[in-house]
Design a protein around this motif. Structure first.
Motif, PDB file in Angstrom:
ATOM      1  N   SER A   1      21.939 -53.323  67.210  1.00 30.31           N
ATOM      2  CA  SER A   1      21.536 -53.630  65.818  1.00 30.31           C
ATOM      3  C   SER A   1      22.948 -52.995  65.101  1.00 30.31           C
ATOM      4  CB  SER A   1      20.603 -52.658  65.320  1.00 30.31           C
ATOM      5  OG  SER A   1      19.412 -53.094  66.026  1.00 30.31           O
ATOM      6  N   LEU A   2      23.538 -51.993  65.618  1.00 23.53           N
ATOM      7  CA  LEU A   2      24.802 -51.428  65.041  1.00 23.53           C
ATOM      8  C   LEU A   2      25.844 -52.390  65.070  1.00 23.53           C
ATOM      9  CD1 LEU A   2      26.339 -49.399  63.825  1.00 23.53           C
ATOM     10  CD2 LEU A   2      26.875 -48.387  65.827  1.00 23.53           C
ATOM     11  N   TYR A   3      26.011 -53.304  66.355  1.00 23.60           N
ATOM     12  CA  TYR A   3      26.931 -54.241  66.328  1.00 23.60           C
ATOM     13  C   TYR A   3      26.860 -55.238  65.616  1.00 23.60           C
ATOM     14  CZ  TYR A   3      28.407 -51.966  70.734  1.00 23.60           C
ATOM     15  OH  TYR A   3      28.863 -50.989  71.697  1.00 23.60           O
ATOM     16  N   LEU A   4      25.290 -55.736  65.283  1.00 23.77           N
ATOM     17  CA  LEU A   4      24.916 -56.905  64.332  1.00 23.77           C
ATOM     18  C   LEU A   4      25.384 -56.523  62.972  1.00 23.77           C
ATOM     19  CD1 LEU A   4      23.467 -59.497  64.000  1.00 23.77           C
ATOM     20  CD2 LEU A   4      21.172 -58.251  63.829  1.00 23.77           C
ATOM     21  N   SER A   5      25.121 -55.446  62.525  1.00 23.54           N
ATOM     22  CA  SER A   5      25.165 -54.847  61.119  1.00 23.54           C
ATOM     23  C   SER A   5      26.917 -54.932  61.067  1.00 23.54           C
ATOM     24  CB  SER A   5      24.955 -53.354  60.923  1.00 23.54           C
ATOM     25  OG  SER A   5      25.013 -53.106  59.536  1.00 23.54           O
ATOM     26  N   ILE A   6      27.616 -54.496  62.086  1.00 19.76           N
ATOM     27  CA  ILE A   6      29.001 -54.840  61.611  1.00 19.76           C
ATOM     28  C   ILE A   6      29.606 -56.096  61.655  1.00 19.76           C
ATOM     29  CG2 ILE A   6      31.338 -54.184  62.837  1.00 19.76           C
ATOM     30  CD1 ILE A   6      30.051 -51.393  64.000  1.00 19.76           C
ATOM     31  N   GLY A   7      29.191 -56.513  62.387  1.00 15.67           N
ATOM     32  CA  GLY A   7      29.715 -58.087  62.549  1.00 15.67           C
ATOM     33  C   GLY A   7      29.215 -58.949  61.185  1.00 15.67           C
TER      34      GLY A   7
ATOM     35  N   ALA B   1      20.495 -54.620  60.170  1.00 19.13           N
ATOM     36  CA  ALA B   1      21.405 -55.713  59.742  1.00 19.13           C
ATOM     37  C   ALA B   1      21.548 -55.550  58.397  1.00 19.13           C
ATOM     38  CB  ALA B   1      20.743 -56.981  60.043  1.00 19.13           C
ATOM     39  N   ASN B   2      20.755 -54.703  57.503  1.00 19.80           N
ATOM     40  CA  ASN B   2      20.957 -54.800  56.000  1.00 19.80           C
ATOM     41  C   ASN B   2      21.318 -53.188  55.504  1.00 19.80           C
ATOM     42  OD1 ASN B   2      19.807 -57.336  54.735  1.00 19.80           O
ATOM     43  ND2 ASN B   2      18.278 -56.794  56.484  1.00 19.80           N
TER      44      ASN B   2
ATOM     45  N   MET C   1      11.183 -54.494  66.016  1.00 17.20           N
ATOM     46  CA  MET C   1      12.222 -55.300  65.549  1.00 17.20           C
ATOM     47  C   MET C   1      12.421 -54.873  64.208  1.00 17.20           C
ATOM     48  SD  MET C   1      12.424 -57.535  67.813  1.00 17.20           S
ATOM     49  CE  MET C   1      13.637 -58.561  67.128  1.00 17.20           C
ATOM     50  N   ALA C   2      11.807 -53.792  63.808  1.00 20.98           N
ATOM     51  CA  ALA C   2      12.384 -53.442  62.492  1.00 20.98           C
ATOM     52  C   ALA C   2      13.521 -52.880  62.692  1.00 20.98           C
ATOM     53  CB  ALA C   2      11.299 -52.281  61.909  1.00 20.98           C
ATOM     54  N   VAL C   3      14.055 -52.485  63.983  1.00 21.05           N
ATOM     55  CA  VAL C   3      15.304 -51.728  63.835  1.00 21.05           C
ATOM     56  C   VAL C   3      16.682 -52.891  63.814  1.00 21.05           C
ATOM     57  CG1 VAL C   3      16.927 -50.839  65.476  1.00 21.05           C
ATOM     58  CG2 VAL C   3      14.515 -50.022  65.433  1.00 21.05           C
TER      59      VAL C   3
ATOM     60  N   ARG D   1       9.037 -46.663  69.801  1.00 25.42           N
ATOM     61  CA  ARG D   1      10.128 -45.833  70.032  1.00 25.42           C
ATOM     62  C   ARG D   1      10.918 -46.120  70.981  1.00 25.42           C
ATOM     63  NH1 ARG D   1       6.162 -41.743  68.612  1.00 25.42           N
ATOM     64  NH2 ARG D   1       5.978 -41.143  70.750  1.00 25.42           N
ATOM     65  N   TYR D   2      10.360 -46.644  72.232  1.00 20.96           N
ATOM     66  CA  TYR D   2      11.207 -47.067  73.389  1.00 20.96           C
ATOM     67  C   TYR D   2      12.064 -48.150  73.333  1.00 20.96           C
ATOM     68  CZ  TYR D   2      12.352 -48.541  78.244  1.00 20.96           C
ATOM     69  OH  TYR D   2      12.931 -49.001  79.202  1.00 20.96           O
ATOM     70  N   ASP D   3      11.477 -49.303  72.734  1.00 24.30           N
ATOM     71  CA  ASP D   3      11.989 -50.579  72.417  1.00 24.30           C
ATOM     72  C   ASP D   3      12.951 -50.452  71.270  1.00 24.30           C
ATOM     73  OD1 ASP D   3      10.667 -51.957  74.354  1.00 24.30           O
ATOM     74  OD2 ASP D   3       9.710 -53.271  73.003  1.00 24.30           O
ATOM     75  N   GLY D   4      12.738 -49.617  70.226  1.00 16.36           N
ATOM     76  CA  GLY D   4      13.574 -49.288  68.989  1.00 16.36           C
ATOM     77  C   GLY D   4      14.749 -48.643  69.608  1.00 16.36           C
ATOM     78  N   ARG D   5      14.770 -47.545  70.522  1.00 20.55           N
ATOM     79  CA  ARG D   5      16.054 -47.231  70.890  1.00 20.55           C
ATOM     80  C   ARG D   5      17.029 -47.996  71.736  1.00 20.55           C
ATOM     81  NH1 ARG D   5      12.507 -42.434  71.926  1.00 20.55           N
ATOM     82  NH2 ARG D   5      12.154 -43.143  74.061  1.00 20.55           N
ATOM     83  N   ARG D   6      16.295 -48.951  72.362  1.00 20.21           N
ATOM     84  CA  ARG D   6      17.138 -49.803  73.076  1.00 20.21           C
ATOM     85  C   ARG D   6      17.662 -50.725  72.273  1.00 20.21           C
ATOM     86  NH1 ARG D   6      13.203 -52.815  76.782  1.00 20.21           N
ATOM     87  NH2 ARG D   6      15.080 -53.731  77.710  1.00 20.21           N
ATOM     88  N   ARG D   7      17.167 -51.111  71.240  1.00 17.26           N
ATOM     89  CA  ARG D   7      17.843 -51.951  70.062  1.00 17.26           C
ATOM     90  C   ARG D   7      18.815 -51.588  69.278  1.00 17.26           C
ATOM     91  NH1 ARG D   7      15.032 -57.023  70.469  1.00 17.26           N
ATOM     92  NH2 ARG D   7      13.158 -56.878  71.372  1.00 17.26           N
TER      93      ARG D   7
END
Length: 262
Positions: A16-22, A132-133, A125-127, A6-12
């Motif tokens: 991840s949002l920027y990656l998906s938009i890109g 991205a998909n 890393m699932a985040v 949860r901690y790592d996921g929140r940081r990503r």
């Protein structure tokens, strides 16, 4: 349970949002240029002008349809190469960066095993992989309809869902590099090099006597052309990618539990 995930996921999430938009912008651009590209260029003649090794490396079958064009311009380049390399690189810093910066002792002082620590960090890393998909398939489906080159919704969804096991396998390469090397920069460069070398080996050895060597490459088991051009979904290949990811995870856990952290 899963506090580290949860901690790592929140940081990503933001990245991840920027990656998906890109990636969505890349998809929109590819779809936008396709009609003028198709109208002004003889696509068959263009493909004939490319050397056969180049077409083999990039997995090009046809660009005369939007599905073939997207397979080459978007999914081979954007998902198989760029996103695969990015996730291998990003995951390679998961453990190595904490060791490099002297933070791993704090994590190891927590009442959890090394195996669980590694598994939870990897699960985060699932985040970026799922993130991205999320937006791109909507952009691809809607964009294809806007230019009167509709794609089947099931095919668009499938090409993204089937990319998830592939991307996890690439992340698994990075995870293994992250525990083998205790310097983040070295781990990341090794993960990039190994992932790209596997891509080249699978592409260049296909159809040769050494084709069996390419079986170790995750790229062999994710083919956008099959989905977008033929409408076939190879679940067996997806299962192989899941098994490959688990193998990388277990190997990384074994190595991590037997390694002294300086």
């Amino acid at each position: 349970m899963f506090e580290l995930t949860r901690y790592d996921g929140r940081r990503r999430i933001r990245g991840s949002l920027y990656l998906s938009i890109g990636l969505s912008l890349l998809a929109a651009m590819v779809i936008w240029v396709y009609p003028s590209f198709k109208a002004e260029v003889d696509l068959d003649q263009l493909l004939a002008a490319y050397p056969e090794p180049v077409l083999q490396v990039m997995g090009v079958q046809t660009m005369a349809s939007l599905g073939g064009f997207l397979s080459f311009e978007l999914y081979t380049f954007g998902w198989i190469i760029l996103l695969g390399l990015y996730l291998a690189y990003s995951t390679a810093g998961t453990i190595a960066d904490d060791v490099d910066r002297g933070r791993m002792d704090v994590l190891l002082s927590l009442p959890i095993s090394r195996r669980r620590l590694l598994g939870e960090r990897f699960a985060a890393m699932a985040v970026p992989i799922v993130g991205a998909n999320v937006i791109p398939p909507v952009v691809v489906y809607v964009g294809a309809r806007l230019i009167d080159e509709p794609l089947a919704a099931a095919d668009v969804l499938a090409v993204h869902l089937l990319s998830i096991p592939y991307l996890f396998a690439c992340a698994g390469i990075g995870l293994l590099a992250s525990v083998v090397f205790d310097r983040a920069g070295i781990a990341q460069r090794v993960a990039l090099g190994v992932t790209f070398a596997l891509f080249l080996s699978e592409s260049l050895l296909s159809g040769t006597d050494a084709e069996a060597v390419g079986a170790i490459a995750p790229m062999r088991y994710y083919d956008p052309n099959e989905v977008l051009l033929e409408g076939t979904y190879d679940l067996a290949n997806a299962a192989i990618l899941v098994a490959m990811t688990l193998l990388f995870l277990v190997a990384a856990q074994v190595w991590f539990t037997r390694t002294d952290i300086a």
